[in-house]
Write a protein that holds these residues in place. Structure first.
Motif, PDB file in Angstrom:
ATOM      1  N   VAL A 189       0.841  -1.203   0.000  1.00 25.39           N
ATOM      2  CA  VAL A 189       0.000   0.000   0.000  1.00 25.39           C
ATOM      3  C   VAL A 189       0.873   1.249   0.000  1.00 25.39           C
ATOM      4  N   MET A 190       1.943   1.223   0.767  1.00 30.20           N
ATOM      5  CA  MET A 190       2.848   2.363   0.817  1.00 30.20           C
ATOM      6  C   MET A 190       3.518   2.592  -0.525  1.00 30.20           C
ATOM      7  N   ARG A 191       3.948   1.528  -1.160  1.00 29.86           N
ATOM      8  CA  ARG A 191       4.604   1.655  -2.469  1.00 29.86           C
ATOM      9  C   ARG A 191       3.645   2.229  -3.506  1.00 29.86           C
ATOM     10  N   PHE A 215      15.040  14.811  -2.527  1.00 31.03           N
ATOM     11  CA  PHE A 215      15.221  13.778  -1.514  1.00 31.03           C
ATOM     12  C   PHE A 215      13.927  13.657  -0.717  1.00 31.03           C
ATOM     13  N   ILE A 216      13.362  12.462  -0.690  1.00 31.51           N
ATOM     14  CA  ILE A 216      12.156  12.183   0.084  1.00 31.51           C
ATOM     15  C   ILE A 216      12.579  11.549   1.403  1.00 31.51           C
ATOM     16  N   GLN A 217      12.347  12.268   2.490  1.00 28.62           N
ATOM     17  CA  GLN A 217      12.716  11.751   3.810  1.00 28.62           C
ATOM     18  C   GLN A 217      11.498  11.088   4.445  1.00 28.62           C
ATOM     19  N   GLN A 218      11.675   9.880   4.934  1.00 29.26           N
ATOM     20  CA  GLN A 218      10.611   9.148   5.596  1.00 29.26           C
ATOM     21  C   GLN A 218      11.128   8.617   6.928  1.00 29.26           C
ATOM     22  N   ASP A 219      10.188   8.223   7.797  1.00 34.35           N
ATOM     23  CA  ASP A 219      10.623   7.673   9.073  1.00 34.35           C
ATOM     24  C   ASP A 219      10.976   6.193   8.890  1.00 34.35           C
ATOM     25  N   ASN A 220      11.251   5.520   9.996  1.00 34.05           N
ATOM     26  CA  ASN A 220      11.797   4.170   9.920  1.00 34.05           C
ATOM     27  C   ASN A 220      10.757   3.082  10.194  1.00 34.05           C
ATOM     28  N   THR A 221       9.487   3.363   9.934  1.00 33.73           N
ATOM     29  CA  THR A 221       8.478   2.334  10.139  1.00 33.73           C
ATOM     30  C   THR A 221       8.617   1.235   9.090  1.00 33.73           C
ATOM     31  N   ARG A 222       8.171   0.051   9.426  1.00 33.67           N
ATOM     32  CA  ARG A 222       8.368  -1.106   8.555  1.00 33.67           C
ATOM     33  C   ARG A 222       7.626  -1.017   7.221  1.00 33.67           C
ATOM     34  N   PRO A 223       6.423  -0.430   7.157  1.00 32.93           N
ATOM     35  CA  PRO A 223       5.749  -0.379   5.842  1.00 32.93           C
ATOM     36  C   PRO A 223       6.467   0.456   4.797  1.00 32.93           C
ATOM     37  N   HIS A 224       7.376   1.342   5.179  1.00 41.60           N
ATOM     38  CA  HIS A 224       8.057   2.166   4.183  1.00 41.60           C
ATOM     39  C   HIS A 224       8.999   1.312   3.342  1.00 41.60           C
ATOM     40  N   ASP A 229      14.316   0.097  -3.799  1.00 39.59           N
ATOM     41  CA  ASP A 229      13.161  -0.662  -4.267  1.00 39.59           C
ATOM     42  C   ASP A 229      13.102  -0.597  -5.794  1.00 39.59           C
ATOM     43  N   ALA A 230      12.867  -1.751  -6.419  1.00 38.95           N
ATOM     44  CA  ALA A 230      12.927  -1.837  -7.886  1.00 38.95           C
ATOM     45  C   ALA A 230      11.837  -1.005  -8.547  1.00 38.95           C
ATOM     46  N   GLU A 231      10.609  -1.090  -8.048  1.00 42.14           N
ATOM     47  CA  GLU A 231       9.519  -0.327  -8.658  1.00 42.14           C
ATOM     48  C   GLU A 231       9.710   1.172  -8.470  1.00 42.14           C
ATOM     49  N   PHE A 232      10.258   1.564  -7.339  1.00 38.77           N
ATOM     50  CA  PHE A 232      10.520   2.989  -7.133  1.00 38.77           C
ATOM     51  C   PHE A 232      11.625   3.478  -8.055  1.00 38.77           C
ATOM     52  N   GLN A 233      12.661   2.683  -8.222  1.00 39.98           N
ATOM     53  CA  GLN A 233      13.770   3.083  -9.079  1.00 39.98           C
ATOM     54  C   GLN A 233      13.334   3.228 -10.535  1.00 39.98           C
ATOM     55  N   HIS A 364      24.482  14.166   1.877  1.00 36.00           N
ATOM     56  CA  HIS A 364      25.328  14.976   1.005  1.00 36.00           C
ATOM     57  C   HIS A 364      24.489  15.582  -0.117  1.00 36.00           C
ATOM     58  N   HIS A 365      24.787  16.828  -0.456  1.00 36.39           N
ATOM     59  CA  HIS A 365      24.251  17.473  -1.654  1.00 36.39           C
ATOM     60  C   HIS A 365      22.717  17.412  -1.709  1.00 36.39           C
ATOM     61  N   MET A 366      22.088  17.756  -0.596  1.00 38.49           N
ATOM     62  CA  MET A 366      20.619  17.735  -0.551  1.00 38.49           C
ATOM     63  C   MET A 366      20.110  19.106  -0.973  1.00 38.49           C
ATOM     64  N   THR A 367      19.844  19.250  -2.246  1.00 39.53           N
ATOM     65  CA  THR A 367      19.422  20.553  -2.749  1.00 39.53           C
ATOM     66  C   THR A 367      17.936  20.812  -2.492  1.00 39.53           C
ATOM     67  N   SER A 368      17.106  19.774  -2.474  1.00 42.97           N
ATOM     68  CA  SER A 368      15.690  19.910  -2.181  1.00 42.97           C
ATOM     69  C   SER A 368      15.265  18.727  -1.349  1.00 42.97           C
ATOM     70  N   GLN A 369      14.360  18.961  -0.401  1.00 46.92           N
ATOM     71  CA  GLN A 369      13.964  17.883   0.481  1.00 46.92           C
ATOM     72  C   GLN A 369      12.473  17.904   0.680  1.00 46.92           C
ATOM     73  N   VAL A 370      11.843  16.756   0.537  1.00 44.23           N
ATOM     74  CA  VAL A 370      10.417  16.588   0.798  1.00 44.23           C
ATOM     75  C   VAL A 370      10.268  15.633   1.966  1.00 44.23           C
ATOM     76  N   SER A 371       9.534  16.055   2.990  1.00 42.23           N
ATOM     77  CA  SER A 371       9.291  15.198   4.146  1.00 42.23           C
ATOM     78  C   SER A 371       8.003  14.449   3.946  1.00 42.23           C
ATOM     79  N   VAL A 372       8.075  13.125   4.049  1.00 42.39           N
ATOM     80  CA  VAL A 372       6.927  12.256   3.884  1.00 42.39           C
ATOM     81  C   VAL A 372       6.737  11.500   5.182  1.00 42.39           C
ATOM     82  N   GLU A 373       5.513  11.462   5.673  1.00 44.02           N
ATOM     83  CA  GLU A 373       5.256  10.834   6.969  1.00 44.02           C
ATOM     84  C   GLU A 373       4.021   9.981   6.901  1.00 44.02           C
ATOM     85  N   LEU A 374       4.062   8.841   7.575  1.00 40.42           N
ATOM     86  CA  LEU A 374       2.907   7.971   7.700  1.00 40.42           C
ATOM     87  C   LEU A 374       2.315   8.129   9.091  1.00 40.42           C
TER      88      LEU A 374
END
Length: 374
Positions: A189-191, A215-224, A229-233, A364-374
């Motif tokens: 569901v997360m993917r 850069f999409i920053q997410q927390d360390n919950t297991r569903p992330h 990930d192949a589909e994300f790449q 390193h070299h984080m020019t833009s950052q999006v925070s994503v949270e569940l």
């Protein structure tokens, strides 16, 4: 002549003595003055024009809109001191419900003296509907004059689905589509949410004058999902964008801008809206997300910047207090919209230390950052 002069001098002396005696205030007069001053001090300052409380406006407010004076002043268009004086004068009375009065703030509100106390029943909390949301935000961008170029709010997505009703009821016939929360938010569901909703929305709303290296920053919950990930790449490097997934440092909740203050800001708006079902709840959360200003989101990022500075001071630990930097004063000093507190440069140079058994990350070299949270 000498005798006359001596008499004249004696009369003058007696006149001075008499004037001195006449200037002495008696005890009764002193007590009267003291009583008058004491009475004036108790009465206090009398205002020439007293603010009138519109009882019809108060009655029109729902109980969700008047749990605190701070929320009431927005609806009544009055100052907090004016409403506080009305409470002190007895024109408003605070009321606490007897059903679990200390459990939540929803049981506390203000009533008019002649208003009846509402009936409150206690329902089982085992059957309260809960809906999970995925929210993604980034740092807002402002012009030199303070105009909002990009508000930084991407979107907020609920984990819900449409299910047809299996039975008829007094509220709807059989087969009506109802909004139900997804019972289990797993990695699949997360993917799907990340690939089908978040990334296309970022591409559609992203400003042209901002770097497409995201850069999409997410927390360390297991569903992330993982960063490889192949589909994300397969969709990470399309349409001129380059997406990366990183996880926030372990045991460092202040490194997530959503948990740091964004969700609290949305909750303060959503609490004043009535929801009688899942659809109402989704609408209230979405409208609260849209009503939140870009300035408020930027203040949360300023707090994030201050927390990152404190983390560096304690060498990667979390033994620090969230600093107060008077964010409301910054626009008057002319540094609020111009310097951006160098957050992007700070993140590009930030090297997390290993301290107190916490394994940190190197960004390193984080020019833009999006925070994503569940």
């Amino acid at each position: 002549m000498e005798s006359a002069g001596g008499d004249s001098a004696g009369d003058s002396a007696r006149d001075i003595t008499g004037d001195k005696d006449s200037r002495i205030v008696g005890v009764d007069t002193k007590n009267l003055i003291a009583q008058m001053l004491l009475q004036l001090s108790h009465e206090g300052f009398k205002r020439k024009y007293r603010v009138q409380l519109d009882s019809n406006m108060v009655r029109a407010l729902s109980f969700l809109e008047r749990p605190t004076i701070r929320k009431m002043v927005v609806k009544l268009d009055l100052s907090k001191s004016a409403v506080g004086r009305k409470v002190k004068a007895g024109e408003l009375r605070p009321h606490t419900n007897d059903v679990k009065p200390l459990l939540t703030a929803a049981n506390k509100y203000y009533l008019l003296p002649d208003e009846e106390e509402p009936y409150r029943s206690c329902k089982s909390k085992r059957f309260i509907t809960k809906v999970m949301f995925m929210s993604d935000v980034c740092r807002p961008y402002f012009g030199e004059d303070g105009d909002v170029i990009f508000d930084g709010k991407i979107d907020i997505f609920p984990f819900t689905t449409k299910v047809s009703a299996q039975r008829k009821s007094k509220n709807r016939p059989k087969g009506t589509l109802e909004t139900k929360p997804i019972p289990s938010v797993n990695k699949a569901v997360m993917r799907d949410c990340l690939i089908q909703k978040i990334i296309p929305t970022i591409k559609a709303k992203w400003s042209d004058n901002i770097s497409n290296d995201i850069f999409i920053q997410q927390d360390n919950t297991r569903p992330h999902i993982m960063h490889n990930d192949a589909e994300f790449q397969s969709v990470a490097n399309t349409d001129g964008f380059k997406f990366h997934i990183i996880c926030q440092p372990a045991n460092s909740p202040d490194c997530n801008v959503l948990d740091l203050g964004f969700f609290i800001a949305i909750q303060s708006i959503q609490d004043g809206k009535l929801a009688r079902g899942v659809d109402d709840l989704l609408g209230n959360v979405q409208s609260s997300f849209e009503e939140l200003s870009a300035q408020t989101l930027n203040k949360v990022f300023l707090t994030l910047q201050a927390c990152l500075t404190e983390i560096l001071k304690v060498e990667g630990g979390n033994g620090y207090k969230t600093p107060h930097i008077n964010k409301d004063r910054l626009p008057r000093l002319g540094i609020y919209f111009h310097t951006h507190w160098r957050l992007k440069n700070m993140l590009s140079r930030l090297q997390w230390h290993t301290s107190n058994r916490q394994k940190m990350m190197l960004a390193h070299h984080m020019t833009s950052q999006v925070s994503v949270e569940l």
